[in-house]
Design an enzyme around this catalytic site. Sequence first.
Site, PDB file in Angstrom:
ATOM      1  N   LYS A 104      -9.575  -1.781 -13.663  1.00 21.68           N
ATOM      2  CA  LYS A 104     -10.139  -2.614 -14.712  1.00 21.68           C
ATOM      3  C   LYS A 104      -9.033  -3.397 -15.428  1.00 21.68           C
ATOM      4  O   LYS A 104      -7.855  -3.000 -15.389  1.00 21.68           O
ATOM      5  CB  LYS A 104     -10.848  -1.726 -15.750  1.00 21.68           C
ATOM      6  CG  LYS A 104     -12.053  -0.965 -15.241  1.00 21.68           C
ATOM      7  CD  LYS A 104     -12.599  -0.053 -16.331  1.00 21.68           C
ATOM      8  CE  LYS A 104     -13.803   0.740 -15.864  1.00 21.68           C
ATOM      9  NZ  LYS A 104     -14.993  -0.100 -15.647  1.00 21.68           N
ATOM     10  N   ARG A 114     -22.234   6.139  -9.657  1.00 18.63           N
ATOM     11  CA  ARG A 114     -23.336   6.405  -8.723  1.00 18.63           C
ATOM     12  C   ARG A 114     -22.897   7.353  -7.610  1.00 18.63           C
ATOM     13  O   ARG A 114     -23.709   8.095  -7.062  1.00 18.63           O
ATOM     14  CB  ARG A 114     -23.869   5.077  -8.173  1.00 18.63           C
ATOM     15  CG  ARG A 114     -22.884   4.299  -7.331  1.00 18.63           C
ATOM     16  CD  ARG A 114     -23.185   2.801  -7.306  1.00 18.63           C
ATOM     17  NE  ARG A 114     -22.875   2.161  -8.567  1.00 18.63           N
ATOM     18  CZ  ARG A 114     -23.040   0.857  -8.814  1.00 18.63           C
ATOM     19  NH1 ARG A 114     -23.499   0.066  -7.851  1.00 18.63           N
ATOM     20  NH2 ARG A 114     -22.741   0.347  -9.981  1.00 18.63           N
TER      21      ARG A 114
END
Length: 498
Positions: A273, A347
């Site tokens: 990020k 996920r």
Amino acid sequence: MEIGFASSAAPQAHVVLVNAADMKAAALTGPAGAIDAAGGGALLRALTSGRFEGEAAALVEILAPAGVDAARLLVAGTGPADKADAAVFEKIGAAIVGRFITSGVERVRIDMAGVVGAIPLAEAAAHVAMGAKLRGWRFDKYRTTVKPKAKPTLGAIEIVGAEGAEAFFAPLAGIADGVARTRALVSEPANIIYPESFVEHSMDLAELGVELTVLDEAEMAALGMGALLGVAQGSVRKPRILAMRWNGLEGDSTPVVLIGKGVTFDTGGISIKPAGGMEDMKWDMGGAGTVTGAMHALAARKARAHVVGIVGLVENMPDGNAQRPGDVVRTMDGQTVEVINTDAEGRLVLCDVIAWAQSVYKPEVIVDLATLTGAIIVSLGTEYAGLFSNDDGLAAQLTAAGTAVGDKLWRMPLGEPYDKAINSDIADMKNVGPREGGSITAAQFIKRFIKPGVKWAHLDVAGVVWTSKALPLVDKGATGFGVRLLDRFVADNFETRD
């Protein structure tokens, strides 16, 4: 901050409640009327000159008032009596605490005598206490040089004039403690809360009667949890799965299963990020924090229901052993995933936890919570969490529970076109689809791991577990969103009654 329902030492601030009808009629009643009479009508004149109309949670403060055994008088509006429900009284309690928490006042008395609302007086007083307890929570653990005027001073609130309120408040206090647990977990920095320490901080749930099961890295490897372990492999912090079981029923029954994403810090891994704002990723375990707080709430109020909360705990880091974009992992249920983006890690954690939950607990209902996508914030901002579900009835139950307690949900679509977007050329699926509809394709990914016949809902809470501004029931920081929602969902739909 202590909350009691009996008067003791003289307070420094006295609070009375006034509804909109009294202000419209220019005739104060109850404790406010008595104070007004003792002061020769001064209170009503002060409220009128201040354009106070009795609006819900509106406040007017008067110093050195006549007829009051306190240095400060606070008048709080309740709004129209027929609309003064639990939520209104909670906002009133929170507003009172917000006014006094750093004011120098140490003891506040709230006089509820004669208050008229849409719920019984004792229940109204309990919800005033609930709002006060929620708003009074602060995270000052690491403040060593707090400015004097910012230092909390409020130590006790006494609520009088509402017989029986204490009994109504007892279960609410347990729920508020669950919210506080979640807020504390989410607020802690990642050097304090990581997978192993998250488990350690949750061990005291056993004192409430919660049965705890912990899976370590070796056990997960033996079960074939390649997706979860792929996320964890770049960190020196070892992953954990924590299962928390509360059975408030006699005998065996099928539990409702709540599952939380617990990425205790998310750098994005190799798909790293940007540096700006990365410190916020300490709360990427917000779903796990919420599930843990909900289990506390259910156990603390002795819910007559069977619920299992499970959290998958990992840290996503970019070291030399980290998972790479393009790697293929095999999940516990045998499906394969091409990892296109290592920052779509939540996920991958959830799919293995969900597979394990279905294998062990055989649930009919699963609700997962995750700070899963930035896309849901683009879609819904910070007002709603996204709701995805394969069952209309379950979606309606969750939406109703959220509306009742102020944790708002907005249902989002699922469908075959979105599902096709995550098909892979070399594996069963990719962990990301195109940029468009990112929160939906993430939900579609999770849905692929739900067994036929299982009712499932996914709550993407990325925009609501943290707030950069003060809200009615919480100051800036961790919100505890979802704890009350899950508690109410269980209470309304799965709890047995006498």
